[in-house]
Design a protein around this motif. Sequence first.
Motif, PDB file in Angstrom:
ATOM      1  N   SER A  64      -6.782 -12.132   8.463  1.00 29.44           N
ATOM      2  CA  SER A  64      -7.101 -11.903   7.067  1.00 29.44           C
ATOM      3  C   SER A  64      -6.637 -10.518   6.633  1.00 29.44           C
ATOM      4  O   SER A  64      -6.646  -9.565   7.406  1.00 29.44           O
ATOM      5  CB  SER A  64      -8.602 -12.029   6.854  1.00 29.44           C
ATOM      6  N   MET A  65      -6.246 -10.375   5.383  1.00 30.81           N
ATOM      7  CA  MET A  65      -5.776  -9.104   4.837  1.00 30.81           C
ATOM      8  C   MET A  65      -6.916  -8.301   4.216  1.00 30.81           C
ATOM      9  O   MET A  65      -6.699  -7.208   3.744  1.00 30.81           O
ATOM     10  CB  MET A  65      -4.708  -9.357   3.762  1.00 30.81           C
ATOM     11  N   LYS A  66      -8.142  -8.841   4.206  1.00 32.11           N
ATOM     12  CA  LYS A  66      -9.242  -8.164   3.524  1.00 32.11           C
ATOM     13  C   LYS A  66      -9.552  -6.804   4.141  1.00 32.11           C
ATOM     14  O   LYS A  66      -9.660  -5.817   3.425  1.00 32.11           O
ATOM     15  CB  LYS A  66     -10.481  -9.058   3.537  1.00 32.11           C
ATOM     16  N   VAL A  67      -9.669  -6.712   5.438  1.00 27.08           N
ATOM     17  CA  VAL A  67     -10.042  -5.453   6.070  1.00 27.08           C
ATOM     18  C   VAL A  67      -8.930  -4.411   5.922  1.00 27.08           C
ATOM     19  O   VAL A  67      -9.189  -3.290   5.476  1.00 27.08           O
ATOM     20  CB  VAL A  67     -10.423  -5.680   7.555  1.00 27.08           C
ATOM     21  N   PRO A  68      -7.666  -4.720   6.256  1.00 26.72           N
ATOM     22  CA  PRO A  68      -6.629  -3.700   6.059  1.00 26.72           C
ATOM     23  C   PRO A  68      -6.457  -3.320   4.593  1.00 26.72           C
ATOM     24  O   PRO A  68      -6.184  -2.167   4.287  1.00 26.72           O
ATOM     25  CB  PRO A  68      -5.360  -4.363   6.599  1.00 26.72           C
ATOM     26  N   LEU A  69      -6.653  -4.261   3.687  1.00 22.02           N
ATOM     27  CA  LEU A  69      -6.514  -3.960   2.278  1.00 22.02           C
ATOM     28  C   LEU A  69      -7.620  -3.025   1.808  1.00 22.02           C
ATOM     29  O   LEU A  69      -7.366  -2.078   1.066  1.00 22.02           O
ATOM     30  CB  LEU A  69      -6.525  -5.253   1.463  1.00 22.02           C
ATOM     31  N   ASP A  70      -8.852  -3.264   2.262  1.00 16.82           N
ATOM     32  CA  ASP A  70      -9.953  -2.373   1.910  1.00 16.82           C
ATOM     33  C   ASP A  70      -9.710  -0.968   2.463  1.00 16.82           C
ATOM     34  O   ASP A  70      -9.995   0.026   1.807  1.00 16.82           O
ATOM     35  CB  ASP A  70     -11.283  -2.913   2.439  1.00 16.82           C
ATOM     36  N   THR A  71      -9.180  -0.896   3.679  1.00 15.01           N
ATOM     37  CA  THR A  71      -8.874   0.406   4.276  1.00 15.01           C
ATOM     38  C   THR A  71      -7.811   1.129   3.463  1.00 15.01           C
ATOM     39  O   THR A  71      -7.938   2.317   3.172  1.00 15.01           O
ATOM     40  CB  THR A  71      -8.386   0.215   5.725  1.00 15.01           C
ATOM     41  N   LEU A  72      -6.775   0.421   3.076  1.00 16.99           N
ATOM     42  CA  LEU A  72      -5.701   1.018   2.293  1.00 16.99           C
ATOM     43  C   LEU A  72      -6.195   1.467   0.925  1.00 16.99           C
ATOM     44  O   LEU A  72      -5.865   2.564   0.467  1.00 16.99           O
ATOM     45  CB  LEU A  72      -4.550   0.022   2.146  1.00 16.99           C
ATOM     46  N   LEU A  73      -7.022   0.664   0.283  1.00 17.63           N
ATOM     47  CA  LEU A  73      -7.557   1.044  -1.022  1.00 17.63           C
ATOM     48  C   LEU A  73      -8.454   2.275  -0.911  1.00 17.63           C
ATOM     49  O   LEU A  73      -8.466   3.127  -1.797  1.00 17.63           O
ATOM     50  CB  LEU A  73      -8.325  -0.126  -1.638  1.00 17.63           C
ATOM     51  N   GLY A  74      -9.199   2.389   0.185  1.00 16.48           N
ATOM     52  CA  GLY A  74     -10.022   3.577   0.408  1.00 16.48           C
ATOM     53  C   GLY A  74      -9.171   4.824   0.584  1.00 16.48           C
ATOM     54  O   GLY A  74      -9.503   5.896   0.073  1.00 16.48           O
ATOM     55  N   GLN A  75      -8.058   4.691   1.291  1.00  9.41           N
ATOM     56  CA  GLN A  75      -7.160   5.830   1.481  1.00  9.41           C
ATOM     57  C   GLN A  75      -6.512   6.237   0.165  1.00  9.41           C
ATOM     58  O   GLN A  75      -6.361   7.429  -0.111  1.00  9.41           O
ATOM     59  CB  GLN A  75      -6.081   5.489   2.507  1.00  9.41           C
ATOM     60  N   ILE A  76      -6.146   5.272  -0.660  1.00  9.06           N
ATOM     61  CA  ILE A  76      -5.554   5.589  -1.960  1.00  9.06           C
ATOM     62  C   ILE A  76      -6.567   6.292  -2.846  1.00  9.06           C
ATOM     63  O   ILE A  76      -6.247   7.275  -3.519  1.00  9.06           O
ATOM     64  CB  ILE A  76      -5.009   4.315  -2.625  1.00  9.06           C
TER      65      ILE A  76
END
Length: 168
Positions: A64-76
């Motif tokens: 699933s892309m949910k966890v990496p996407l949440d991590t990336l959005l947090g970094q942004i």
Amino acid sequence: MILLASVSCKTTSTVSNSQNTNFSDDVSSFRIKFNPTDTPVQTVNPNNNAVKPPVTNLQEPIGSMKVPLDTLLGQIAESNKSFSVKGYRIQIYSGLDRKEAEKAMADFNNLRTGSEDRPELEYVQPNFKVKVGNYLEKPKAYELYYKIKGVFPSASIIYEKIKIPRYK
């Protein structure tokens, strides 16, 4: 000669292969099977009250892309809070003694310079450095520099990366 010419002018011949006509592959074992009872159906009881379908425990699919996407959005979001550019700071202390560096920070905080800048302690082995201000233009840095030069005679303006807040 004519016989030789007629044989050499012959076009390519086709070869038939009877093995390909009986080809079959059964892929039914790879198909997804659905049972009609797996789909939630809304039923009505005799009192005309709708019965909700049972709640199922669905899990995130593997990969699933949910966890990496949440991590990336947090970094942004974190990077949007501030960003770094080249600018000017005033270094008011550089030395080996941490207590002297902390004293320089306290002395700067006691000055009424009209500046909202807070001193920052930085350790670059083996030296402690106390720096003040984040200025994009050198003349702005000189305004504070001339105010504190009497208290901090070793102060100097340095050119380095500074953090500029984007949102307040």
